[in-house]
Write a protein that holds these residues in place. Structure first.
Motif, PDB file in Angstrom:
ATOM      1  N   TRP A  53      36.419  -1.204  47.972  1.00 41.50           N
ATOM      2  CA  TRP A  53      36.793  -0.267  47.171  1.00 41.50           C
ATOM      3  C   TRP A  53      36.253   1.069  47.448  1.00 41.50           C
ATOM      4  CZ3 TRP A  53      40.374  -1.152  43.768  1.00 41.50           C
ATOM      5  CH2 TRP A  53      40.390  -2.320  43.030  1.00 41.50           C
ATOM      6  N   SER A  54      35.359   1.268  48.490  1.00 41.76           N
ATOM      7  CA  SER A  54      35.036   2.635  48.679  1.00 41.76           C
ATOM      8  C   SER A  54      36.099   3.135  49.810  1.00 41.76           C
ATOM      9  CB  SER A  54      33.742   2.560  49.346  1.00 41.76           C
ATOM     10  OG  SER A  54      33.578   1.694  50.207  1.00 41.76           O
ATOM     11  N   GLY A  55      36.093   4.324  49.951  1.00 49.83           N
ATOM     12  CA  GLY A  55      36.844   4.945  50.825  1.00 49.83           C
ATOM     13  C   GLY A  55      38.317   5.182  50.483  1.00 49.83           C
ATOM     14  N   GLY A  56      39.166   5.489  51.439  1.00 46.37           N
ATOM     15  CA  GLY A  56      40.651   5.857  51.103  1.00 46.37           C
ATOM     16  C   GLY A  56      41.183   4.366  50.811  1.00 46.37           C
ATOM     17  N   ASP A  76      44.644   1.009  45.075  1.00 46.82           N
ATOM     18  CA  ASP A  76      44.564   2.102  44.023  1.00 46.82           C
ATOM     19  C   ASP A  76      43.481   2.003  43.348  1.00 46.82           C
ATOM     20  OD1 ASP A  76      45.276   3.829  42.139  1.00 46.82           O
ATOM     21  OD2 ASP A  76      47.263   3.846  42.260  1.00 46.82           O
ATOM     22  N   ASN A  77      42.501   2.907  43.626  1.00 52.81           N
ATOM     23  CA  ASN A  77      41.147   2.800  42.603  1.00 52.81           C
ATOM     24  C   ASN A  77      41.680   3.131  41.266  1.00 52.81           C
ATOM     25  OD1 ASN A  77      40.194   2.529  45.325  1.00 52.81           O
ATOM     26  ND2 ASN A  77      38.166   3.237  44.616  1.00 52.81           N
ATOM     27  N   ALA A  78      42.207   4.102  41.034  1.00 58.07           N
ATOM     28  CA  ALA A  78      42.833   4.624  39.626  1.00 58.07           C
ATOM     29  C   ALA A  78      43.201   3.686  38.916  1.00 58.07           C
ATOM     30  CB  ALA A  78      43.669   5.879  39.666  1.00 58.07           C
ATOM     31  N   LYS A  79      44.055   2.490  39.425  1.00 63.40           N
ATOM     32  CA  LYS A  79      44.646   1.355  38.809  1.00 63.40           C
ATOM     33  C   LYS A  79      44.032   0.005  38.865  1.00 63.40           C
ATOM     34  CE  LYS A  79      49.399   3.489  39.407  1.00 63.40           C
ATOM     35  NZ  LYS A  79      50.705   3.078  39.761  1.00 63.40           N
ATOM     36  N   ASN A  80      42.828   0.229  39.439  1.00 62.02           N
ATOM     37  CA  ASN A  80      42.027  -1.004  39.896  1.00 62.02           C
ATOM     38  C   ASN A  80      43.135  -2.211  40.362  1.00 62.02           C
ATOM     39  OD1 ASN A  80      39.481   0.027  38.994  1.00 62.02           O
ATOM     40  ND2 ASN A  80      39.751  -0.754  36.948  1.00 62.02           N
TER      41      ASN A  80
END
Length: 128
Positions: A53-56, A76-80
């Motif tokens: 989950w970390s990074g790009g 897509d971290n914003a969308k999990n």
């Protein structure tokens, strides 16, 4: 608890493409690792790809040799949500694909018994 829901499976001809999605909800861990696994009929579950989950969007991605160069894992971290773009599909890629989460970060190939949460899976069928 973490809930994982896969989508995007289906029937495709050899050489085609599919994109799988894994939506995570609940108590997601930013430091955790996500993985895609697959299980073909009569075979054991096998590791496909992993990402942290970390990074790009594609940082710390790792692939099984059998899919390297054909599959791309991203997030897509914003969308999990974690994705698995599958190109140049082969009949031997036919399997139930499941995503899984590990609460502690781990790099490289992931052991199935080291994952903490699993989705129910989505079927990918590649016809010849």
């Amino acid at each position: 608890q973490v809930q994982l829901v896969e989508s995007g499976g289906g029937l495709v001809q050899a050489g085609g493409s599919l994109r799988l999605s894994c939506a995570a909800s609940g108590r997601t861990f930013r430091s955790s690792t996500m993985g895609w696994f697959r299980q073909a009929p009569g075979k054991e579950r096998e590791f496909v790809a992993a990402i942290s989950w970390s990074g790009g969007p594609t940082s710390y991605a790792y692939y099984a040799d059998s899919v390297k160069g054909r599959f791309t894992i991203s997030k897509d971290n914003a969308k999990n949500t974690v994705y698995l773009q599958m190109n140049s599909l082969k009949p031997e890629d036919t399997a139930v694909y499941s995503c899984a989460a590990r609460s502690q970060t781990m790099f490289g190939s992931l052991p199935a018994d080291g994952m903490d949460y699993w989705g129910k899976g989505t079927l990918v069928t590649v016809s010849s």
